[in-house]
Write an enzyme that holds these catalytic residues in place. Structure first.
Site, PDB file in Angstrom:
ATOM      1  N   CYS A 137       0.989  -1.203  -0.203  1.00  0.00           N
ATOM      2  CA  CYS A 137      -0.085  -0.022  -0.048  1.00  0.00           C
ATOM      3  C   CYS A 137       0.871   1.335   0.013  1.00  0.00           C
ATOM      4  O   CYS A 137       1.311   1.734   1.224  1.00  0.00           O
ATOM      5  CB  CYS A 137      -0.817  -0.070   1.243  1.00  0.00           C
ATOM      6  SG  CYS A 137      -1.950   1.403   1.325  1.00  0.00           S
ATOM      7  N   CYS A 140      -0.567   4.075   2.124  1.00  0.00           N
ATOM      8  CA  CYS A 140      -0.189   3.886   3.565  1.00  0.00           C
ATOM      9  C   CYS A 140       1.336   4.340   3.979  1.00  0.00           C
ATOM     10  O   CYS A 140       1.575   5.057   4.957  1.00  0.00           O
ATOM     11  CB  CYS A 140      -0.668   2.585   4.114  1.00  0.00           C
ATOM     12  SG  CYS A 140      -2.035   1.666   3.380  1.00  0.00           S
ATOM     13  N   ASP A 141       2.132   3.481   3.111  1.00  0.00           N
ATOM     14  CA  ASP A 141       3.389   3.507   3.760  1.00  0.00           C
ATOM     15  C   ASP A 141       4.611   4.639   2.952  1.00  0.00           C
ATOM     16  O   ASP A 141       5.620   4.528   3.147  1.00  0.00           O
ATOM     17  CB  ASP A 141       3.954   2.258   3.645  1.00  0.00           C
ATOM     18  CG  ASP A 141       3.233   1.206   4.505  1.00  0.00           C
ATOM     19  OD1 ASP A 141       2.716   1.597   5.487  1.00  0.00           O
ATOM     20  OD2 ASP A 141       2.910   0.090   3.977  1.00  0.00           O
TER      21      ASP A 141
END
Ligand code: NDP
Length: 311
Positions: A137, A140-141
């Site tokens: 992701c 997300c990261d």
């Protein structure tokens, strides 16, 4: 033991939309949010294609709104993971489900909206370094790799979208596509090719993720020429598609070869009476928030009609 009228498993757009409709139909739905409350949209930033939001909407914020809307009509939203089910084959039969391998539930109707999860390459070094620089992701990261060199695998719309997202944060993004072409839409491909700090490599596969505790690089191979090369990166993003979350329904429901639940014609009916499937768990074709929400609505209507037919 209390018999739930409508048990909803999974809390993405399909699950919450089913809950809104089921609650308004007085089916007193209970929704178990599962491992990833809010579903895949909680791993997105901006959602620009959900109708009704002319300026786009933040994915996690949209899921909070959907939850509030479902609760406004009396949906009982519970944290917990349904780990096992036993569906009745009888018309009007009672279905059983277990929360976290412990608490048993009984329900007249079940709406499955467990969605899909990211696929991984499956090589040992990739699995070992998950959480140590390997992520599925970017949204997300990606932030953790600010001004660093990263790589992304995949040639679909997800990979293209995430590559351009990463290119805004990171120094350089090496994009590895295994064929000589991308599967992504032309518009997305264009975005990739016009982004200066994306190094697009066709016919490229990962042989090994280099690093002991954290990602330090990749050994890649050109599958046309056989030429091998090592590149230095600190983050590897996997964007090669998704698989439906249907493990607990194996041997209970009819599925296709990809593990997607088969529904009857244009309905959300599974092969077990009173069990319905909505969202990505039964849709490998469209996989959009709006189509998931649409089938969530259909599942609640199908559940309501089924219950009425028994009375
Ligand atoms: P896709 O299935 O469309 O693409 C997967 C990509 O990963 C393909 O390029 C595939 O390569 C590659 N791949 C698969 N397995 C491997 C492997 N083991 N090693 C290397 N590469 C691999 O998945 P997406 O998640 O990209 O998209 C899913 C759906 O969601 C699509 O319908 C897409 O259009 C949609 N979507 C739409 C968006 C938008 O409109 N904004 C954004 C994101 C997704 P190959 O082609 O060789 O099989």
């Amino acid at each position: 033991m209390e018999i739930i009228k409508t048990l909803i498993i999974g809390s993405g757009p399909a699950g919450y939309t089913a809950a809104i409709y089921a609650a308004r139909a007085d089916l007193k739905p209970i929704i178990y949010t599962g491992m990833e409350p809010g579903g895949q949209l909680t791993t997105t930033t901006e959602v620009d294609n959900f109708p009704g939001y002319p300026n786009g909407v933040d994915g996690p914020a949209m899921m909070v709104d959907l939850q509030k809307q479902a609760e406004r009509f009396g949906t009982d939203v519970r944290n917990g993971h349904i780990s096992k089910v036993e569906f009745s084959s009888q018309n009007g039969g009672i279905h059983k489900a277990w929360v976290d391998d412990k608490t048993e539930l009984r329900a007249e109707t079940v709406i499955i909206s467990t969605g899909a999860s990211a696929k991984y390459l499956g090589i040992e070094s990739e699995q070992r370094l998950r959480g140590g620089g390997v992520s599925a992701c970017a949204v997300c990261d990606g932030f953790f790799y600010k001004d660093q060199n990263v790589a992304i695998v995949g040639g679909g719309d997800t990979a293209a979208e995430e590559a351009t997202y990463l290119a805004n944060i990171c120094k350089k993004v090496t994009m590895l596509v295994r064929k000589g072409e991308m599967r992504a839409s032309k518009a997305m491909q264009h975005r990739v090719t016009k982004t200066k700090n994306i190094d697009l490599r066709y016919f490229s596969e990962i042989e090994e993720v280099i690093g002991d505790q954290v990602v330090e690089g990749l050994r890649i191979v050109n599958n046309k020429t056989g030429k091998k090369e090592e590149i230095k990166i600190t983050g590897l993003f996997i964007a090669i598609g998704h698989k439906p979350n249907t493990e607990i329904f194996l041997n209970q429901l009819e599925m296709d070869e990809g593990g997607y639940i088969i529904t009857d014609g244009k309905t959300t009916k599974t092969n077990k009476p009173g069990v319905f499937a909505s969202g990505d768990v039964q849709d490998k074709e469209y996989r959009q928030a709006v189509t998931a929400a649409g089938t969530g609505c259909m599942a609640a209507l199908d559940a309501e009609r089924y219950i009425n037919s028994l009375r």
